[in-house]
Every structure is written in C-alpha cells, then in structure tokens.
Design a protein around this motif. Structure first.
Motif, PDB file in Angstrom:
ATOM      1  N   LEU A 109       0.861  -1.149   0.100  1.00  0.00           N
ATOM      2  CA  LEU A 109      -0.113  -0.029  -0.313  1.00  0.00           C
ATOM      3  C   LEU A 109       0.168   1.285  -0.186  1.00  0.00           C
ATOM      4  CD1 LEU A 109      -3.192  -0.868   2.433  1.00  0.00           C
ATOM      5  CD2 LEU A 109      -3.325  -0.320   0.120  1.00  0.00           C
ATOM      6  N   GLU A 110       1.813   1.565   0.258  1.00  0.00           N
ATOM      7  CA  GLU A 110       2.884   2.851   0.974  1.00  0.00           C
ATOM      8  C   GLU A 110       3.421   3.248  -0.746  1.00  0.00           C
ATOM      9  OE1 GLU A 110       5.275   1.780   4.830  1.00  0.00           O
ATOM     10  OE2 GLU A 110       6.237   0.566   3.217  1.00  0.00           O
ATOM     11  N   LYS A 111       3.266   1.940  -1.720  1.00  0.00           N
ATOM     12  CA  LYS A 111       3.935   2.200  -2.842  1.00  0.00           C
ATOM     13  C   LYS A 111       3.595   1.789  -3.909  1.00  0.00           C
ATOM     14  CE  LYS A 111       8.220   1.156  -2.469  1.00  0.00           C
ATOM     15  NZ  LYS A 111       9.822   2.514  -2.225  1.00  0.00           N
ATOM     16  N   GLY A 112       1.507   2.045  -4.049  1.00  0.00           N
ATOM     17  CA  GLY A 112       0.404   2.102  -5.020  1.00  0.00           C
ATOM     18  C   GLY A 112       0.242   0.638  -5.211  1.00  0.00           C
ATOM     19  N   LEU A 113       0.761  -0.135  -5.329  1.00  0.00           N
ATOM     20  CA  LEU A 113       0.714  -1.418  -6.380  1.00  0.00           C
ATOM     21  C   LEU A 113      -0.178  -1.813  -6.487  1.00  0.00           C
ATOM     22  CD1 LEU A 113       4.232  -2.569  -5.411  1.00  0.00           C
ATOM     23  CD2 LEU A 113       3.929  -1.474  -7.521  1.00  0.00           C
ATOM     24  N   VAL A 114      -1.386  -2.076  -4.917  1.00  0.00           N
ATOM     25  CA  VAL A 114      -2.398  -2.706  -5.715  1.00  0.00           C
ATOM     26  C   VAL A 114      -3.823  -2.062  -5.305  1.00  0.00           C
ATOM     27  CG1 VAL A 114      -1.561  -4.879  -4.128  1.00  0.00           C
ATOM     28  CG2 VAL A 114      -2.363  -3.025  -2.717  1.00  0.00           C
ATOM     29  N   ASP A 115      -4.778  -2.464  -5.972  1.00  0.00           N
ATOM     30  CA  ASP A 115      -6.005  -1.336  -5.927  1.00  0.00           C
ATOM     31  C   ASP A 115      -6.407  -2.293  -4.445  1.00  0.00           C
ATOM     32  OD1 ASP A 115      -8.954  -1.528  -5.361  1.00  0.00           O
ATOM     33  OD2 ASP A 115      -9.030  -2.839  -7.535  1.00  0.00           O
ATOM     34  N   PRO A 116      -6.578  -1.214  -3.613  1.00  0.00           N
ATOM     35  CA  PRO A 116      -6.760  -0.653  -2.105  1.00  0.00           C
ATOM     36  C   PRO A 116      -8.220  -0.979  -1.889  1.00  0.00           C
ATOM     37  CG  PRO A 116      -6.707   1.709  -3.064  1.00  0.00           C
ATOM     38  CD  PRO A 116      -6.228   0.580  -4.621  1.00  0.00           C
ATOM     39  N   THR A 117      -9.355  -1.320  -3.206  1.00  0.00           N
ATOM     40  CA  THR A 117     -10.641  -1.423  -2.475  1.00  0.00           C
ATOM     41  C   THR A 117     -11.074  -3.661  -2.475  1.00  0.00           C
ATOM     42  OG1 THR A 117     -10.990  -1.321  -5.051  1.00  0.00           O
ATOM     43  CG2 THR A 117     -11.292   0.844  -3.451  1.00  0.00           C
ATOM     44  N   ARG A 118     -10.187  -4.066  -3.071  1.00  0.00           N
ATOM     45  CA  ARG A 118     -10.209  -5.464  -3.096  1.00  0.00           C
ATOM     46  C   ARG A 118      -9.252  -6.064  -2.268  1.00  0.00           C
ATOM     47  NH1 ARG A 118     -13.331  -6.642  -7.314  1.00  0.00           N
ATOM     48  NH2 ARG A 118     -13.695  -4.812  -8.722  1.00  0.00           N
ATOM     49  N   LEU A 119      -9.401  -5.980  -1.413  1.00  0.00           N
ATOM     50  CA  LEU A 119      -8.193  -5.895  -0.224  1.00  0.00           C
ATOM     51  C   LEU A 119      -8.904  -7.010   0.678  1.00  0.00           C
ATOM     52  CD1 LEU A 119      -6.604  -2.879   1.610  1.00  0.00           C
ATOM     53  CD2 LEU A 119      -5.579  -4.717  -0.793  1.00  0.00           C
ATOM     54  N   ILE A 120      -7.862  -8.158   0.516  1.00  0.00           N
ATOM     55  CA  ILE A 120      -8.827  -9.636   1.461  1.00  0.00           C
ATOM     56  C   ILE A 120      -7.960 -10.086   2.473  1.00  0.00           C
ATOM     57  CG2 ILE A 120      -9.381 -11.851   1.845  1.00  0.00           C
ATOM     58  CD1 ILE A 120     -10.861 -11.097  -1.492  1.00  0.00           C
ATOM     59  N   ALA A 121      -8.025  -9.645   4.106  1.00  0.00           N
ATOM     60  CA  ALA A 121      -7.371 -10.267   5.756  1.00  0.00           C
ATOM     61  C   ALA A 121      -7.979 -11.657   5.607  1.00  0.00           C
ATOM     62  CB  ALA A 121      -7.025  -9.897   5.997  1.00  0.00           C
ATOM     63  N   ASN A 122      -7.875 -12.993   5.014  1.00  0.00           N
ATOM     64  CA  ASN A 122      -7.908 -13.394   5.919  1.00  0.00           C
ATOM     65  C   ASN A 122      -7.767 -14.598   6.777  1.00  0.00           C
ATOM     66  OD1 ASN A 122      -8.662 -17.368   6.339  1.00  0.00           O
ATOM     67  ND2 ASN A 122     -10.335 -16.768   4.502  1.00  0.00           N
ATOM     68  N   ALA A 123      -7.883 -15.022   8.132  1.00  0.00           N
ATOM     69  CA  ALA A 123      -7.323 -14.454   9.396  1.00  0.00           C
ATOM     70  C   ALA A 123      -7.362 -15.584   9.934  1.00  0.00           C
ATOM     71  CB  ALA A 123      -7.005 -13.373   9.981  1.00  0.00           C
ATOM     72  N   ALA A 124      -6.904 -16.020  10.997  1.00  0.00           N
ATOM     73  CA  ALA A 124      -6.895 -17.214  12.174  1.00  0.00           C
ATOM     74  C   ALA A 124      -6.068 -17.022  13.249  1.00  0.00           C
ATOM     75  CB  ALA A 124      -6.541 -18.298  10.955  1.00  0.00           C
ATOM     76  N   SER A 125      -6.671 -17.563  14.112  1.00  0.00           N
ATOM     77  CA  SER A 125      -6.892 -16.817  15.693  1.00  0.00           C
ATOM     78  C   SER A 125      -6.483 -18.323  16.709  1.00  0.00           C
ATOM     79  CB  SER A 125      -7.167 -15.896  16.120  1.00  0.00           C
ATOM     80  OG  SER A 125      -5.815 -16.013  17.432  1.00  0.00           O
ATOM     81  N   GLY A 126      -5.377 -18.314  18.088  1.00  0.00           N
ATOM     82  CA  GLY A 126      -5.615 -19.685  18.325  1.00  0.00           C
ATOM     83  C   GLY A 126      -6.297 -18.926  19.852  1.00  0.00           C
ATOM     84  N   VAL A 127      -7.496 -19.532  20.631  1.00  0.00           N
ATOM     85  CA  VAL A 127      -8.599 -18.998  21.024  1.00  0.00           C
ATOM     86  C   VAL A 127      -8.221 -18.335  22.489  1.00  0.00           C
ATOM     87  CG1 VAL A 127      -9.661 -21.472  20.863  1.00  0.00           C
ATOM     88  CG2 VAL A 127      -7.736 -21.324  22.855  1.00  0.00           C
ATOM     89  N   SER A 128      -6.633 -18.181  22.597  1.00  0.00           N
ATOM     90  CA  SER A 128      -6.042 -17.083  23.722  1.00  0.00           C
ATOM     91  C   SER A 128      -6.466 -16.050  23.093  1.00  0.00           C
ATOM     92  CB  SER A 128      -4.484 -17.824  23.812  1.00  0.00           C
ATOM     93  OG  SER A 128      -3.181 -17.063  23.000  1.00  0.00           O
ATOM     94  N   GLY A 129      -7.000 -15.375  21.955  1.00  0.00           N
ATOM     95  CA  GLY A 129      -7.321 -14.352  21.300  1.00  0.00           C
ATOM     96  C   GLY A 129      -8.634 -13.684  22.137  1.00  0.00           C
ATOM     97  N   ALA A 130      -9.302 -15.099  22.955  1.00  0.00           N
ATOM     98  CA  ALA A 130     -10.848 -15.382  23.252  1.00  0.00           C
ATOM     99  C   ALA A 130     -10.366 -14.088  24.414  1.00  0.00           C
ATOM    100  CB  ALA A 130     -11.466 -15.701  22.889  1.00  0.00           C
ATOM    101  N   GLY A 131      -9.430 -14.326  24.834  1.00  0.00           N
ATOM    102  CA  GLY A 131      -9.421 -14.283  26.107  1.00  0.00           C
ATOM    103  C   GLY A 131     -10.067 -14.710  27.653  1.00  0.00           C
ATOM    104  N   ARG A 132      -9.584 -14.593  29.038  1.00  0.00           N
ATOM    105  CA  ARG A 132      -9.780 -15.778  29.938  1.00  0.00           C
ATOM    106  C   ARG A 132     -11.020 -15.996  30.231  1.00  0.00           C
ATOM    107  NH1 ARG A 132      -8.264 -15.539  35.312  1.00  0.00           N
ATOM    108  NH2 ARG A 132      -7.426 -17.251  36.394  1.00  0.00           N
ATOM    109  N   GLN A 133     -12.735 -15.569  29.432  1.00  0.00           N
ATOM    110  CA  GLN A 133     -13.290 -15.701  30.368  1.00  0.00           C
ATOM    111  C   GLN A 133     -14.223 -16.823  30.272  1.00  0.00           C
ATOM    112  OE1 GLN A 133     -15.434 -12.176  28.579  1.00  0.00           O
ATOM    113  NE2 GLN A 133     -13.051 -11.810  27.732  1.00  0.00           N
ATOM    114  N   ALA A 134     -15.222 -16.818  30.706  1.00  0.00           N
ATOM    115  CA  ALA A 134     -16.278 -18.807  31.356  1.00  0.00           C
ATOM    116  C   ALA A 134     -16.785 -18.004  30.187  1.00  0.00           C
ATOM    117  CB  ALA A 134     -16.357 -18.972  32.659  1.00  0.00           C
ATOM    118  N   LYS A 135     -17.252 -18.628  29.151  1.00  0.00           N
ATOM    119  CA  LYS A 135     -17.425 -18.846  28.085  1.00  0.00           C
ATOM    120  C   LYS A 135     -18.224 -20.379  27.355  1.00  0.00           C
ATOM    121  CE  LYS A 135     -17.818 -14.270  26.055  1.00  0.00           C
ATOM    122  NZ  LYS A 135     -17.226 -12.721  25.246  1.00  0.00           N
TER     123      LYS A 135
END
Lengths: 347, 347, 347, 347
Positions: free
Chosen positions: C162-188
């Motif tokens: 993006l700094e270099k403006g090489l890609v279409d800024p309106t067609r960005l996709i981030a497919n992300a995956a996280s381990g469960v510690s990201g959900a915090g230490r709450q009793a759910k």
C-alpha cells in the motif's frame, strides 16, 4: 416404535443420547426438556442434528414425561431424584444417567454429594446398570441407575480378578484419565480450551465422587466373606474431548502362575461390548471413540506380582449414553446391540 | 564465553538445547554436527533460530569437537559411546543427553538396549547428572550422563520417601505420561498427528528402558542394607507436544502419622528447580512448559497408607536439554540457574 | 531499573506481560491490580511465576499507579479510558494494550464498541504503537495505544504494497486465523475445550472490531490522494492456544513484473521483529510461539495478478504484550529488543 | 446384498470406507487388498473393526476384483489407472477415490501429477462424482471419479453463484483449511504430531493439484460463453484430524441487491447432503465430523461487493469415502442416503 423422553438434553451426555437415538430403529424421541432452552429447536443448539431431530426443548412436565415408554435423565445429580417418585408411581420406565440412584448406602451418597437425598425410598429398587454384571436384573427393572464413566471402565478392568479373589483387595489402584467432555458443558474458566489443551494434570486426588461407586461395585462381585475392596483412585484430565483410559494395578496374592489372558477372555466371551485384546496389547482411546465398546488388556510386567489392566471406553458412549441405550434395549426386550453398532471414528 | 559443540542437533532435544544456549550469557555455540544435514543452515531446519544462530550443520569430527570447552551429545543411544574415548582422552568435558552412560551395570545396559556397549571403560567415571542428588560430583565430572525424562520426574517424586525408608521399596508404582516430543523427530506412522492426537494409550508395559535407570537411581538413595527398590512403571502417550506427568504410588510401612508435606519441602528447600507445591495441589504440565522446573505435590488420599506423589516437568527441558545446561553450569562454575530463568509459556 | 504497574493482569495478555517483564533487565514490576483477585498472590493464579513474582494483586489506585514509571493496561476496552486522564495529567507514561485509544475517529470507535468514549480528549495524542510505522512518535509518546493482534499481523503483511500503491485498495482481503487465547480468559461455553478443539470455524464475518482499526492503519501509509483502503476481513478460530496467521490477498494494479520479494525484504530490512522469509516460504505459527517475531512471505501464484501475503505472529506476544514491551523499550530509551530475545518454543 | 472390493484400504480413506460399509445394509465387503499388508487381518491394523470385519488384506488381483459388484480404489494416484482397463472391460462398476480420472484434459493431468497417464482412453467415459451436479450421469456410469476433498467443499460453495453468472469469474479466491488426515497415513516428519499440532500454516501456495480440478468443475457449471473461472486457491493445514473449511470470496458483478440466502437455499433444497444454514451462520467443522454433510453459509459483509461463502465438510467422509458410498448408492439403485445417516460426533 417406543416413545422416549429425555430430561436435560442440553449437556454432552444429552447430545450423545440424541446422536444415538435418532438412528435407533425402535425409538422415537418424543420429548426433550430443558428449562433454560425452552422453546429453542434442539437442532439450533446442536446443528449436527438439523434435519434429524425437529422438536424443541420444552419445560419438564412429569405428567407428559410419564406418557413416554422410557424416560432418560441426563441431568446433574439432584434432579432425577426430585422427579422420580411420580414417574415410578405411574409405571414409566426410567434410565437415570446421573449419580442419584447409584449408591445403595444413603449416608454414603449424602456424604460424597453433600446434600440430603430427596428420594431415598427408591434407591433400593434401582438396578445398577452395568449389564456385564446385572443383566438379568436390568431386564426386569423399572429404574436403572447408569454407572459413571470412570466406574464403568474401572470395574470392567478389575471384576475378573476380584470375582476370583486373586488379588489383594486392599491394595487396588486405578490411575484414570478422561477427556474434557466428562466435565460437562458448563462455563468454567478451568475448562476453557486455553486452560486445558496442551496440558495434563491429576485432579480430585483427595477424593473423587466415583470412588465410593467403584468400591461398592467391586465389593458386590467379591465372594462372600472377602475383605472388602479398597481403592486408591486418581483421575487425570486429558487434553482431548472424548475417551477414558484406566490403568489399574493389583497385587496377586499367590505366586502361582495364572493365565490372566484366559481369565479375562472367558469372563467377557459372551459380551458384545467388552473386547479383551490379544496379550501384549495397549488399547487406545481412539479405538472406541464414538462406539459403545470397552477394550481391555491385561499385563503382568516382568512377571512380578503386580497385575496391570488397561481399559478404554468413550466416556460419553459406553461411559454414559451408549450404556444407557444398552440398558434401555435390555429393559424393552430389544437386541442388546440395537442402535449401538457404530464403528469408532478412526482416525 | 565458552565454546560449546553439539553432536546431533537435528532432533528435538538438540533444538531445545539451541533455544537455551543462544540466550546463555556465557556460551557461544561454535559447532553443530549432523551427518544428514551437513552444509544446511541450522536456521533452515529451525526457522525459529533465524538471526540467532547463523552456522551450518557440519560432519562430526572428534578433533574439532575436542577444541570445544564442552560437548553435548543429543544423539540416539549408541552414538556417544562410539565417540567418547578420544574426547575424554583430550580432556574435553562432555554432557551426554543419551542413555549411553547412565546405567552402571554394563550387562543391564546391554540387555535393555540390545547391543554391546562400545565404551564400557568410561561408564564408571560418568556421573549421573541429577543435580538434586549428585551436585558435588557433577561439579568435578568430566563426563556427565544426563538422566532420561521419565527417570528425572520419577526419581524426584520418590527420593524423599526412599531416602528416609518410609515406604515399602518393593511396591513402588509410577504411572507416567509424556507428550509426543519424547518419541523424537523420526518419521514413523505411529507418531503421525492423525494417529496420536485426540487419543491416549499406555505403551511399553512389558518393560520400558527407563525402568532399570529409575530403579538404579532409587537404590542409590536408599539406606545401606535396605531391600532394593523395585518398580512397576507404566508410561502413557499424551496428545500434546511437551510435558511429563508422573503419578507415583508408594505404601507407607508405618501407620504413624508423618508430615509428608514438610518432608518434601525440606528435602528440596535449597533447590532452584524443584518446587514443592502447597498441600492439596495438582501440578499441571503447562505450569512448566518451556521452563527447567519440576513441580511436585504429595498426597495421602483418605488418610490411607498409599502415598501419591505428583510430579511434572517439561520433558525437553528439565527432562533433557535444560538439565543438560544445568549440569554444564555446574561443571563450568557458572551460576546453576544461568540461562535457565525462562518462565513457563502460559497459556 | 524502572517501576512498572500493570492494570488488569488476570487475563492472558497480563500473564504474558508478566512472563516477559520478570526477565526484563531494566524493569521491576511493582504493582499489579485486579479488583476480583485483590489480596491473592499473583503466583497463586499463575503458578508458573512462583519464585519469580512475589507480589499480590491490589485494588487499582490511580495515585499509586502514577508513581510507576510506566503503566500497562491489560484490560477489556472501556477500563483504560476511565482511568487515563489523571495518569496522563501526572505525567505517567502509559502503554494501553486495549482498544480504547486505537481509533482516531471517536464516532467510529463508539459505533464498533457500542458505548460512549469516556476520554475522547486524549485520543488525538495517543500514538498507535506499531513501531514499524510510528517508531519516532512512540519514542516521544506519553500514551501509546498498542495495536490489536489481527491488525498487527494484517498491517505488516500489506503495508509494503500500500505504501507503494501497487494494489487495488478497494479489493483487499484478509483471511485471518487465531488461537483461542485471543478470546481471553472468560468463562464462556463457546470457548470450552470441548467446543473449540478438534474444530475450526469463521466468526464475526458481518464485522469484527479489528476491521476499522486495520483500515485506519492501512490508510495512513497510503500516499496522499489514494483511494482509501477497504478490506474484507474474515477471522477464524483455530483449535490451539497461541498464534495468528493472516493470508492477505490483493490485486496488482499493473501487469508489469514487480520484484515483490525485494520490496518486502527492503521494507523490513532494519526491523528486528519482522522477518521476511525466503521466496516460496509458508511461515508456521509455531515458528514464532512465545517470541516477538512476525514472519512474512509473499507469493504471486501462477504469476496471476493476485498477490498472496502470509504473515504469522504470536497473538499474545507481538500481537499484544511483546509489542507492548517493545513500545515501552522505545519510550524509555532502552534497546528496542531488550527482554524480547526469546526464541520460539519449538517443538 | 452386493459384494464390494476395496483396493488399497490401509490408508485413511480406506479405513473410513470400511467404517461406513460394515454398517451398510446392502453391502458385504468381500475383498480388501494391500500388497504391503497381505495376510494381515484388517482388524489388526484397525482395531476399531474387531468383530465387524473379519477378513484379511490380500494381494490385488484383477480377476478376483472383477467378481465384485463394485470396486473402490482408495489408492494414491497412478494405481487405479494401471488396473482400470481390465475391470471396465469385464463390466465391473468402479468408484475411484483417487485423482486418476477426475481431470478431463490429459495434458493438464500429466502436468499437475508429473507422470504419463496410463489409461487416457477411459478418462472421457469417467463421470465426475459430484452428485449435486452430475446425479443422472452417475446413476448410469460404470466408472465414477470421486472429487477431491477441497474441490468438493469449494465447488459446493461457489456453484450457485457461477451457475447464475453473478460474480466475476476471474477474481475467485478459496482460502481453504484441512485437518491432517488429508495428508494420508504416510511416515513423513512433516506430519508428525510434534510438527503439526499447536500450529497452523499455509502450504502449496504456488499451486495445489486440486486447483485445476476446481477450475474444471466450476467452468462446467458456467453458462456457455462465460469467461472461464479462474481461482486463487490457498490451502492451509489445521492442527486437528478431520474437517475442511473453505472460505470463498467472489466479487458481485452487479450492485443490484440479490437475495443470496434464497439463491443458495433453492439451489440445494433437494439435496440430502448439502445444508444451507440460516443467514448469519458460521458453520463449524465439528458439526459434520463423521457425517456426510456439507454445511454452507453465505455472507455479504458490510453490504459491499465481496460475497463470502463458508463451507464445511468432513474431508474423509463427504470429501472422500462418504461421497464414494453416495455415488455407489446412486449407481446401484439404492437410496442415496443409505448407510450415510450418521450424525456428526459432537462434541
């Protein structure tokens, strides 16, 4: 087709019971109760049942439940005993998966479960639902108390030795390990994925509620006059969902050579759900995952006096809901294996 | 700064050794050998080391290794004994993580490892590297044989009881469980993710190679004249990577009340890497993951005669490479805890 | 040595912060607050810290906190903003790990977090703590707003393009995956081991709170006049504890050949915590487990127009507490890498 | 009852096929071949089948196989094509789970599988076994080429959009993730538990063999004259055994509002094994574990132009062996759902 009702089907044993019953050729699940989820479609809570179970959770109502041919309780302890008397009075047959009617001695039950028993008068007539020991009584029972998960795996491991009086009944050890589904579907920090996975621990070393149940069961198969069985029982929590493994240790009282393999093979020869593995085997919990099997192997390391018995079950199936269906089959006069032919999900 | 060489660093104990040594303030890793990976950058095999360890695997060469101040063997058994004599002759100090020099009785070693020992003449001078027992000897040793993972956790659990002669030495049981990293980095179907995860099993019930090592270690701390310790040892495989938990069972010989908590607390009071937990604790393997700690708790369920000791370590750290660094620190006159201050990765 | 205070250290980012700070050579943790655990020893909640952190949780008190050289907030959103004004007024330097001061547009914050912002007047002066973009501002900041875990991994993946403006800024996709510690230490129930392990799912597809933060961050590195970046962001939950992996997709706007590998390598050449992997690499989350590294690889499959960037971090470390320490190092004039040299725990 | 033969049943798809077929009411498994395990009882390799499948692995023999009513190939690519001609000549019906007959263009097959095709003359008559597209042809087929696991989940996710020409066929993205059973039962370091669990990574970014299969399948459902579908396909490896999740991204070509939920619901209304979830759902892989279901949900985040379709299957069941049985049912005139009524194992 018989009509079955399930009280408290929001937990894991309830879900497992539904998984089994929706494919049972002789059972229609006609009523599923849950105060908390009243009005919610069962398949909303368990999307795996979409298209297979199209009813909603309803308020538990004894009169309606009594219209079922059989009622299962998949509830925490205390619930079944509070609803049991009218159901029994109306002649309904009941399979209780909870601990309410397992312990014959009321004082013992009240000590370990820390509350007064609400229905002591029915404890005596309840039949302990371990078909490998009590099959005939189960057939004729109106109320069956299904064994706990650890007690099932532990008793099946030690019964052949205790029936024959081959081991010192005061030096029994059961080192047990269970997947986390045994802890139920309750929102507790201790059972969070981030707390439990990738780790292992003992728990309840000072005294687990399954200990008196195991000791009672073992004492019932001992010969009259034997020193009553006494056990050190240490459960552990495994970083996985389903499966119990028990490694039981017992001391042979005689140094005469005994064919332990033959002893176990003969004891369980007629049993559909107990598989004595070839000598030298180490059963894996995945070999029974999703099935109603108990796989057992017996060892005598270094030819010393300590016998080691390995026993695996799926805690939700043979350790709970599968065994409940097995008991129901016996009570209703169906084939004992009906609806329980699932092969373990491997891998 | 001393120069350290590592023989066979492609396996998991080798990788763990590198993780610890690249942050050790007094050590420079100057040589890492692997026949199979010769010429490959270490950080290619272990990308976690990119930017932290910029050397390549090289052919093992005794002359070059001898130029190191200390050489670690992180090899399968059989390798260290084939290269040890010239290194010792040249005065190099050696920490062997393999089983080659642990067992004092050559015949016993050869029986359990099923091969002739290639260097029996150095076995006697090798010091068994359990600092909590042999610290003084380690300081002055030229060759230290690091304990196995199970033996470390098991001995630390039982030593306080056996030193005092409080339990029946012929009725010792260790129910042990290990993560799969203990099986090493070898391409075997049995260790595939799809075979191991989501399951649990016992293995090696007929006899695991760590049994004679454990019995030897326990016998060495018994009082002169005591009946030699004899153990039933059943290892199990856990569906996780790191961690060993031992649940040890022993029978008290006297029914007099003993303050077991105080016994353990006092025995390990001065130890940096053994943590006796408060009474009633159940240590979890995750509490030591990535650290060099051993956490221990002692129980006496129902006040009966059976003592239950719970002990957890990280099999790759206190059970292997961390203990190796601890031994090196002692041998080199560094602080025993240097480079070993990592706190467990929790959660 | 500076004195550090931590507000809300009972959760996972708090525990991780403690893991890092107890080994930081220039920091003494002098105050750890938690209303719920007031009076409890920190090492009681986190036994991994026994012997390494001997203080108790205390009530959060602004006056006392202000006496620290730096205060970390490891709290749910809403807490830091309610305590920030007096701390800033007293000149205390603050590193906020929560979302309270990340979003510059107050209305946007209030929309996504569904509450009124309690301290909008300090939002402008807060510096967004991504050192790879804002290093100079962080050095002089009094209040640093640490980026979220997904935003860290996602921005580092896309910034060079993006700094270099090489890609279409309106067609960005981030497919992300996280381990469960990201959900915090709450009793759910949703985060129970039995619900999460052995399974995988997308979540928050309709809109995750990290989306506006990512878009804001990307827009800030775009050239003036560029069409503002717009992203489709789909997070997923992984059956493991630690680690985030982002697979970002962007469309090249020109069909001219570009040396993407060189672009990324040059952009991050001076960065200690961003490692551009060799061409063709697929970074694994375990390569950064417990470390403050972000590992990135860039691909152009089949030579088509879609660029695929792979980025991995430890969500609790570079995605939260490690980055917080990195920011603190910059603010305090320490080496940026101080206390952050841990090598990933592999295996 | 028909007789079924299985070629190459030692792998995971073979084991899954056996799990399903031993409970299929119309099938007797009469022959199971494996060169490597010749003479070994099937239940020895898969103890879950003890008492349910009592035959031994035998050498593959075309004449004997031809005597079966249906033959399944659960072999690596290359095997089925080498044995197919004589079986087809003898009129045997064949369900091939491998990749040998999936790709219609021989040159494309040979390019991606890097070998000459041994039986190109039968490729044309092979029917691609995705019943949701080719049901009628499957009924009459002699040779069915079962789709790959990723292609099944990906095609079912995108077919409704491509059939109607609603999205830009050149900007398709499938971000896919699979459990490790998809890698098969081969002894490779990369698939060891200690390498794979507790981690996550992309792989095969430069080009996975399932890409041409997916593109071929999508192109077949496009309207005549449409620009051929082109996809960016990035598979990832999940730290679990079973399950595939695909998150597919596509760009709507018109900004007119479309009822995507209705589109998907109608497309799959008659399908027993495709379940379009209610709007807003995020299907979990555990909801289909051990079942032949594909669960799908369609989203349009922020009302922007990018459609996100979530699709989950059990890679060994609907992604392989379950779909093979579904195809067999169609070929043999059985109910399409026969033997495939298993409810997912939840939890």
């Amino acid at each position: 087709m018989i009509k079955a009702g399930i009280v408290g089907a929001t937990g894991y044993t309830g879900a497992e019971l539904l998984r089994l019953l929706v494919n049972h050729p002789q059972v229609e699940v006609s009523m599923i109760t849950s105060r908390a989820e009243k009005g919610v479609a069962v398949s909303n809570l368990y999307p795996s049942l979409r298209g297979r179970c199209d009813i909603e959770f309803c308020e538990p109502d004894v009169a309606q439940l009594a219209s079922c041919d059989v009622v299962f309780f998949a509830t925490p302890h205390g619930v079944a005993q509070s609803m049991m008397a009218p159901l029994i009075a109306k002649g309904t047959r009941v399979v209780d998966l909870s601990a309410d009617f397992r312990i014959k001695d009321i004082a013992t039950w009240e000590l370990w479960y820390q509350q007064a028993h609400a229905c002591p008068e029915l404890v005596e007539q309840a039949v302990y639902g371990l078909p490998e020991v009590n099959r005939e009584q189960i057939v004729n029972a109106q109320l069956v108390a299904c064994p706990g998960c650890y007690p099932t795996a532990t008793q099946l491991a030690l019964i052949p030795l205790l029936e024959k009086g081959l081991v010192d009944p005061t030096r029994l050890i059961a080192n047990a390990a269970s997947g986390v589904s045994g802890a139920g579907r309750q929102a507790k920090v201790d059972n969070l994925m981030a707390e439990v996975t990738d780790s292992y621990k003992a728990y309840g070393v000072a005294g687990h509620r399954h200990l008196p149940e195991i000791e009672q069961g073992l004492r019932e198969v001992q010969a009259a006059g034997a020193v009553p069985a006494e056990m050190t029982f240490v459960p552990h929590l495994l970083p996985m969902i389903r499966g119990i493994q028990v490694t039981a240790y017992a001391e042979l009282t005689s140094s005469d050579a005994i064919d332990l393999q033959a002893l176990f093979a003969e004891r369980y020869e007629q049993e559909s759900f107990v598989d004595v593995m070839p000598a030298g085997s180490c059963p894996q919990t995945r070999w029974v995952k999703g099935s109603n099997q108990c796989k057992i192997a017996v060892h005598q390391p270094q030819g010393r006096n300590t016998v080691v018995v390995l026993s695996v079950i799926d805690n939700l199936c043979k350790g709970a809901s599968g065994q409940a269906v097995q008991n129901m089959n016996l009570m209703m006069g169906f084939e004992e294996t009906m609806g329980l032919e699932q092969v373990a999900l491997l891998p």
